[in-house]
Design an enzyme around this catalytic site. Structure first.
Site, PDB file in Angstrom:
ATOM      1  N   GLN A  96      32.509   1.520  67.083  1.00  0.00           N
ATOM      2  CA  GLN A  96      33.252   2.683  67.571  1.00  0.00           C
ATOM      3  C   GLN A  96      34.748   2.575  67.373  1.00  0.00           C
ATOM      4  OE1 GLN A  96      34.072   2.061  72.139  1.00  0.00           O
ATOM      5  NE2 GLN A  96      31.885   1.942  71.826  1.00  0.00           N
ATOM      6  N   HIS A  98      38.545   4.843  68.910  1.00  0.00           N
ATOM      7  CA  HIS A  98      39.051   5.862  69.823  1.00  0.00           C
ATOM      8  C   HIS A  98      40.201   6.611  69.160  1.00  0.00           C
ATOM      9  CE1 HIS A  98      36.489   3.841  72.647  1.00  0.00           C
ATOM     10  NE2 HIS A  98      37.100   2.711  72.390  1.00  0.00           N
ATOM     11  N   GLU A 133      42.421   0.456  75.064  1.00  0.00           N
ATOM     12  CA  GLU A 133      41.666  -0.376  76.012  1.00  0.00           C
ATOM     13  C   GLU A 133      41.983  -1.851  75.827  1.00  0.00           C
ATOM     14  OE1 GLU A 133      37.745   1.160  75.240  1.00  0.00           O
ATOM     15  OE2 GLU A 133      37.341  -0.270  73.669  1.00  0.00           O
ATOM     16  N   HIS A 264      35.749  -1.177  66.258  1.00  0.00           N
ATOM     17  CA  HIS A 264      35.327  -2.370  66.996  1.00  0.00           C
ATOM     18  C   HIS A 264      33.913  -2.244  67.525  1.00  0.00           C
ATOM     19  CE1 HIS A 264      37.132   0.406  69.918  1.00  0.00           C
ATOM     20  NE2 HIS A 264      36.327  -0.107  70.823  1.00  0.00           N
ATOM     21  N   ARG A 283      31.585   7.272  67.330  1.00  0.00           N
ATOM     22  CA  ARG A 283      30.685   6.179  66.970  1.00  0.00           C
ATOM     23  C   ARG A 283      30.231   6.291  65.516  1.00  0.00           C
ATOM     24  NH1 ARG A 283      28.920   8.320  71.620  1.00  0.00           N
ATOM     25  NH2 ARG A 283      29.532   7.187  73.508  1.00  0.00           N
TER      26      ARG A 283
HETATM   27 ZN   LIG Z   1      35.978   0.925  72.679  1.00  0.00          ZN
END
Ligand SMILES: [Zn+2]
Length: 406
Positions: A96, A98, A133, A264, A283
């Site tokens: 995935q 972001h 994140e 990642h 994804r």
């Molecule tokens: Zn992630």
């Protein structure tokens, strides 16, 4: 300060032992337990315990944003801008990335316009925020993150010694940069089924041969990971894509920061994770969930990178600080020794403190709150002069608050 009860999320990739053990519940748990959420995310807010009863943190913040969030509300509105989790992965999560803030705003508007319901599994953008994140390993944590130096990837592909791979290895050798990675990743992730069903088994046979061969086996972790992913997700083109990514292992206390566009996949391990309060995930495979390859390709950053590992810095108050550029959050860790003097939690509110080892006693002007392993507390902006100390042995406490972006 008030006790905060996390929301337990059960996903197939979760662990039946890690979270149960951490929270002192019977092991194994009835279901795989993947994440324990401490935050005010509308999908699953944590709950604040008070004398008058239990309320969701979302309600508590919304009822009095000025008191609960203070000046943070001026920047981020009436919502807590981050989500804190304990994550326990027994199986690999999806491949995935972001979006950036601009991509998230555009994508959210686009899907609103085209009428994809907010709770539809087909929805990519559930809000208009980016989702940087940070994950801090609590035990050994394995992941794939960011595109590896293409020269090394060429070495890996050649080492597998698979005739069907030669054309791809030479393609990347001829253009060992972000453009070459973009071409190769795009080719593999969109490979027609007939071509994939020939190439993938040949690559996996090459992986098995590589591991059983003699001599230096420098790509053993990468090759083993490809085989494990193929076992979990047979026939998935994401297995090929995984060969292009950095394979890394975090030791306890080490951290990984993932900014927009970083491809990642978490593989296994237990960690404390903090992110902007967003659910925007694109994804590319290795999941039964919604995959949107064209949209993933649009947000991916193909620039090769070194391991995006964050080296923690020692704060003046003895804490370990994980610095990131994210304005939504900041995370630090206190390793509290038994019998030591209480430590002042100077900038804890508005925020959440989370105990991951031992038992911590929080005190504020004579008031005391005990937080055991797996437990947490909500600290409002109005809560000042909070101190923490370990009781009955050493303890570990994470303090999550709003960041300064440096
Ligand atoms: Zn992630």
């Amino acid at each position: 300060m008030q006790e905060l009860v996390g929301a337990l999320r059960s996903y197939a990739w979760g662990s039946r032992t890690a979270l149960a053990r951490l929270c002192g519940r019977p092991v194994p748990s009835a279901h795989p337990e993947a994440e324990l959420w401490f935050g005010a995310h509308p999908a699953d807010p944590a709950h604040v315990k008070a004398a008058e009863g239990t309320r969701s943190l979302l309600e508590v913040v919304a009822a009095d944003p000025a008191r609960e969030l203070g000046a943070v509300a001026d920047t981020f509105g009436t919502r807590l801008p981050f989500l804190l989790k304990i994550l326990a992965a027994e199986e690999p999560l999806s491949l995935q990335a972001h979006p950036s803030s601009a991509q998230a705003r555009a994508g959210f508007e686009r899907e609103n316009r085209t009428g994809v319901p907010l709770d539809s599994p087909m929805r990519n953008y559930r809000d208009d925020s980016h989702k940087p994140e940070l994950v801090v390993a609590l035990d050994r944590f394995e992941a794939l993150a960011g595109f590896r130096d293409p020269h090394r990837t060429v070495d890996l592909l050649r080492a597998l010694d698979v005739p069907g791979l030669n054309i791809y290895a030479e393609l990347l050798a001829a253009q060992p940069d972000s453009a070459g990675l973009r071409t190769l990743f795009t080719t593999w992730i969109t490979l027609p089924p007939a071509a994939l069903s020939t190439l993938l088994p040949a690559v996996l046979e090459g992986c098995v041969r590589y591991l059983s061969g003699k001599g230096t086996r420098e790509f053993t972790p990468e090759v083993r990971t490809a085989l494990e992913l193929a076992e979990a997700y047979p026939g998935d083109a994401g297995v090929l894509a995984a060969l292009l990514l950095n394979r890394l292992t975090l030791e306890p206390g080490q951290a990984l920061y993932l900014d927009a566009g970083n491809l990642h996949a978490y593989l296994r391990g237990v960690g404390v994770e903090i992110m902007a309060n967003s659910d925007n995930v694109l994804r590319g495979g290795l999941t039964p969930k919604h995959v949107d390859v064209p949209e993933l390709l649009r947000v991916l950053d193909f620039e090769p990178i070194e391991l995006p590992v964050i080296e923690p810095a020692l704060g003046e108050d003895g804490s370990v600080r994980y610095r990131t550029p994210a304005p939504e959050f900041a995370l630090c860790r206190f390793d509290l020794s038994a019998e030591a003097e209480p430590v002042a939690l100077a900038d804890a509110g508005p925020g959440i403190v989370l105990c991951t080892e031992g038992t911590v006693e929080l005190s504020q002007n004579g008031r005391v709150l005990t937080v055991a392993r797996g437990g947490a507390a909500w600290i409002s902006a109005a809560d000042t002069d909070i101190k923490a100390r370990a009781i009955g042995g050493p303890a570990q406490l994470f303090s999550a608050c709003v960041g300064t972006g440096n």
